[in-house]
Design a protein around this motif. Structure first.
Motif, PDB file in Angstrom:
ATOM      1  N   GLU A   1      63.290 -78.017 -11.541  1.00 50.40           N
ATOM      2  CA  GLU A   1      61.962 -77.439 -11.851  1.00 50.40           C
ATOM      3  C   GLU A   1      61.192 -77.108 -10.572  1.00 50.40           C
ATOM      4  OE1 GLU A   1      60.993 -80.335 -15.648  1.00 50.40           O
ATOM      5  OE2 GLU A   1      59.435 -80.021 -14.153  1.00 50.40           O
ATOM      6  N   ALA A   2      61.282 -77.997  -9.590  1.00 48.68           N
ATOM      7  CA  ALA A   2      60.564 -77.779  -8.325  1.00 48.68           C
ATOM      8  C   ALA A   2      61.163 -76.590  -7.560  1.00 48.68           C
ATOM      9  CB  ALA A   2      60.624 -79.043  -7.472  1.00 48.68           C
ATOM     10  N   PHE A   3      62.480 -76.455  -7.638  1.00 43.19           N
ATOM     11  CA  PHE A   3      63.198 -75.330  -7.006  1.00 43.19           C
ATOM     12  C   PHE A   3      62.734 -74.018  -7.626  1.00 43.19           C
ATOM     13  CE2 PHE A   3      67.560 -73.109  -6.804  1.00 43.19           C
ATOM     14  CZ  PHE A   3      67.470 -72.790  -5.465  1.00 43.19           C
ATOM     15  N   GLU A   4      62.658 -73.991  -8.954  1.00 42.04           N
ATOM     16  CA  GLU A   4      62.188 -72.777  -9.644  1.00 42.04           C
ATOM     17  C   GLU A   4      60.731 -72.474  -9.284  1.00 42.04           C
ATOM     18  OE1 GLU A   4      63.814 -72.289 -13.694  1.00 42.04           O
ATOM     19  OE2 GLU A   4      65.264 -71.634 -12.158  1.00 42.04           O
ATOM     20  N   ALA A   5      59.957 -73.515  -8.995  1.00 41.96           N
ATOM     21  CA  ALA A   5      58.536 -73.320  -8.658  1.00 41.96           C
ATOM     22  C   ALA A   5      58.349 -72.863  -7.209  1.00 41.96           C
ATOM     23  CB  ALA A   5      57.762 -74.606  -8.906  1.00 41.96           C
ATOM     24  N   GLY A   6      59.401 -72.949  -6.374  1.00 41.65           N
ATOM     25  CA  GLY A   6      59.279 -72.435  -5.007  1.00 41.65           C
ATOM     26  C   GLY A   6      59.731 -73.367  -3.892  1.00 41.65           C
ATOM     27  N   ALA A   7      60.157 -74.575  -4.227  1.00 37.90           N
ATOM     28  CA  ALA A   7      60.634 -75.480  -3.166  1.00 37.90           C
ATOM     29  C   ALA A   7      62.022 -75.043  -2.704  1.00 37.90           C
ATOM     30  CB  ALA A   7      60.686 -76.915  -3.682  1.00 37.90           C
ATOM     31  N   SER A   8      62.268 -75.138  -1.394  1.00 44.79           N
ATOM     32  CA  SER A   8      63.606 -74.789  -0.904  1.00 44.79           C
ATOM     33  C   SER A   8      64.317 -75.947  -0.211  1.00 44.79           C
ATOM     34  CB  SER A   8      63.560 -73.558   0.002  1.00 44.79           C
ATOM     35  OG  SER A   8      62.589 -73.720   0.996  1.00 44.79           O
ATOM     36  N   ILE A   9      63.602 -77.041   0.054  1.00 45.80           N
ATOM     37  CA  ILE A   9      64.243 -78.263   0.562  1.00 45.80           C
ATOM     38  C   ILE A   9      63.981 -79.391  -0.439  1.00 45.80           C
ATOM     39  CG2 ILE A   9      64.332 -80.019   2.398  1.00 45.80           C
ATOM     40  CD1 ILE A   9      63.164 -78.017   4.350  1.00 45.80           C
ATOM     41  N   ALA A  10      65.027 -80.132  -0.772  1.00 46.42           N
ATOM     42  CA  ALA A  10      64.857 -81.354  -1.579  1.00 46.42           C
ATOM     43  C   ALA A  10      65.069 -82.553  -0.658  1.00 46.42           C
ATOM     44  CB  ALA A  10      65.867 -81.392  -2.711  1.00 46.42           C
ATOM     45  N   HIS A  11      63.993 -83.325  -0.432  1.00 47.23           N
ATOM     46  CA  HIS A  11      64.084 -84.559   0.361  1.00 47.23           C
ATOM     47  C   HIS A  11      64.370 -85.699  -0.613  1.00 47.23           C
ATOM     48  CE1 HIS A  11      63.026 -87.649   3.350  1.00 47.23           C
ATOM     49  NE2 HIS A  11      62.349 -88.228   2.376  1.00 47.23           N
ATOM     50  N   CYS A  12      65.502 -86.383  -0.400  1.00 45.67           N
ATOM     51  CA  CYS A  12      66.027 -87.275  -1.443  1.00 45.67           C
ATOM     52  C   CYS A  12      66.190 -88.721  -0.982  1.00 45.67           C
ATOM     53  CB  CYS A  12      67.416 -86.796  -1.866  1.00 45.67           C
ATOM     54  SG  CYS A  12      67.468 -85.083  -2.396  1.00 45.67           S
ATOM     55  N   HIS A  13      65.770 -89.624  -1.848  1.00 41.65           N
ATOM     56  CA  HIS A  13      66.125 -91.043  -1.798  1.00 41.65           C
ATOM     57  C   HIS A  13      66.841 -91.335  -3.108  1.00 41.65           C
ATOM     58  CE1 HIS A  13      63.026 -92.427   1.311  1.00 41.65           C
ATOM     59  NE2 HIS A  13      62.711 -91.165   1.108  1.00 41.65           N
ATOM     60  N   VAL A  14      67.580 -92.450  -3.170  1.00 39.96           N
ATOM     61  CA  VAL A  14      68.173 -92.864  -4.446  1.00 39.96           C
ATOM     62  C   VAL A  14      67.700 -94.267  -4.807  1.00 39.96           C
ATOM     63  CG1 VAL A  14      70.182 -91.329  -4.422  1.00 39.96           C
ATOM     64  CG2 VAL A  14      70.314 -93.556  -3.246  1.00 39.96           C
TER      65      VAL A  14
END
Ligand SMILES: [Zn+2]
Length: 277
Positions: free
Chosen positions: A37-50
Motif C-alpha cells: 500500500e505504501a509503495f502504491e502511495a509513492g514510497a520507493s524504499i522500504a526500511h525493514c525490521h522483523v
C-alpha cells in the motif's frame, strides 16, 4: 525541474506495538501488505525490521529472507533496506541478514544515548558491518544521530571503508539524542555538502516531529522518511490508519514544494543502486 524526492517508508521498527496502533505490521504477511500500500502511495524504499510472533524484535535472517521474497514479489522494483540497528540483536547478530544482499542496509557509525539505554556502536562492530556491506554490494544508509557521525562517515568513505557517494540520514527527536532543531538541521546539510559534495541525504523525525522533518527535507532538496516505525499518529487526536497514510502526507508536501516524487527507478538511479533483482 527540481530533483525527485525519494520517500522511504519505515514500516515496523523495533518499538511500536499493536497496542500503540493496530496498523503496525508485525507478521511477514502484514508487513508485505502494508508495504505494498505504501509503495502504491509513492514510497520507493522500504526500511525493514522483523518481529517475533509476540511482537518482540529479532534479527532472524530467515524472517528477513521471507520478508524480502514477499516484497520482491508484491512490490517489484522497490528498494529493500534492512535495519542493522541495535534494538533487535547484539554484536554481529545485527548484520546476520546481510548475506541476503538487500539493496541497502542502515548503518550507524558511532554511539549515542537512546530513551532508556546506550545505543552502542563500537568501532570494531561498525567496521565489520561496513566491510560486510562492501562484500555483499549493499549501499549503506548512514544513520546520523549526531554531528560526529557525519564526520565519521565521511572519514570512512575517504579511507575506503565505505563506498562513495554517501547517503546520510539525519535522525532528530530521539529522546536523549539530538533534538529537532532547525539551525542544527541546516548545519548538518551544510556540513555534509562541504565534506562530501557528492553525497545525498534525507531526514527522519520522531513522533509529532516526523512531519516537521519531512517538510524541512522536502523544502531543502533532500529526501524524506516516514512510516509507523517513527510515528504512529496522524495528529494528536488520530492514529495513522496505515503506513500508506503517512506516505500520502509526504507526497502532499512534495506537491506543495513542487518536488516530483521519485519512482523506484529514479530512486535507484539517484542512489546508484544495482538494477532491481
Ligand atoms: Zn529502523
Amino acid at each position: 525541474m527540481s530533483e525527485p524526492c525519494i520517500i522511504c517508508v519505515a514500516i515496523t521498527g523495533s518499538v511500536p506495538k499493536k497496542a500503540n496502533n493496530p496498523a503496525v505490521p508485525i507478521s511477514i504477511s502484514e508487513q508485505v501488505e502494508s508495504t505494498h500500500e505504501a509503495f502504491e502511495a509513492g514510497a520507493s524504499i522500504a526500511h525493514c525490521h522483523v518481529r517475533n510472533d509476540d511482537e518482540t524484535p529479532t534479527s532472524d535472517p530467515e524472517k528477513f529472507a521471507r520478508l524480502g521474497e514477499g516484497l520482491k514479489k508484491h512490490c517489484p522494483g522497490m528498494i529493500i533496506q534492512y535495519s542493522t540497528g541495535g534494538r533487535s540483536g547484539s554484536g554481529r547478530e545485527r548484520g546476520g541478514m546481510l548475506p541476503l544482499k538487500p539493496d541497502m542496509a542502515s548503518l550507524t557509525v558511532g554511539s549515542n544515548n537512546f530513551p532508556t539505554r546506550v545505543y552502542e556502536n563500537s568501532p570494531e562492530l561498525v567496521d565489520w558491518l561496513a566491510s560486510e556491506m562492501i562484500k555483499y554490494d549493499i549501499k549503506p544508509e548512514i544513520e546520523a544521530f549526531d554531528l560526529s557521525h557525519i564526520f565519521q562517515a565521511v572519514k570512512m568513505s575517504e579511507d575506503g571503508r565505505l563506498k562513495k557517494p554517501l547517503y546520510v540520514q539525519f535522525v532528530m527527536g530521539v529522546k536523549n539524542a539530538m533534538p529537532v532543531d532547525k539551525e542544527v538541521f541546516d548545519f548538518y546539510v551544510k556540513t555534509l555538502k562541504r565534506l562530501a559534495p557528492d553525497a545525498s541525504w534525507c531526514g527522519a523525525g520522531i513522533a509529532q516531529n516526523q512531519i516537521v522533518l519531512n517538510e524541512w527535507c522536502i523544502a531543502a532538496g533532500g529526501h524524506a522518511r516516514t512510516g509507523l516505525e517513527d510515528n504512529v499518529r496522524l495528529d494528536k487526536d488520530r492514529l495513522a490508519p496505515s503506513n500508506a497514510a503517512l506516505v500520502k502526507r509526504a507526497v502532499e508536501l512534495c506537491e506543495k514544494y513542487e518536488r516530483p516524487v521519485a519512482t523506484w527507478a529514479q530512486a535507484r538511479e539517484i542512489l546508484g543502486l544495482r538494477a532491481a533483482a
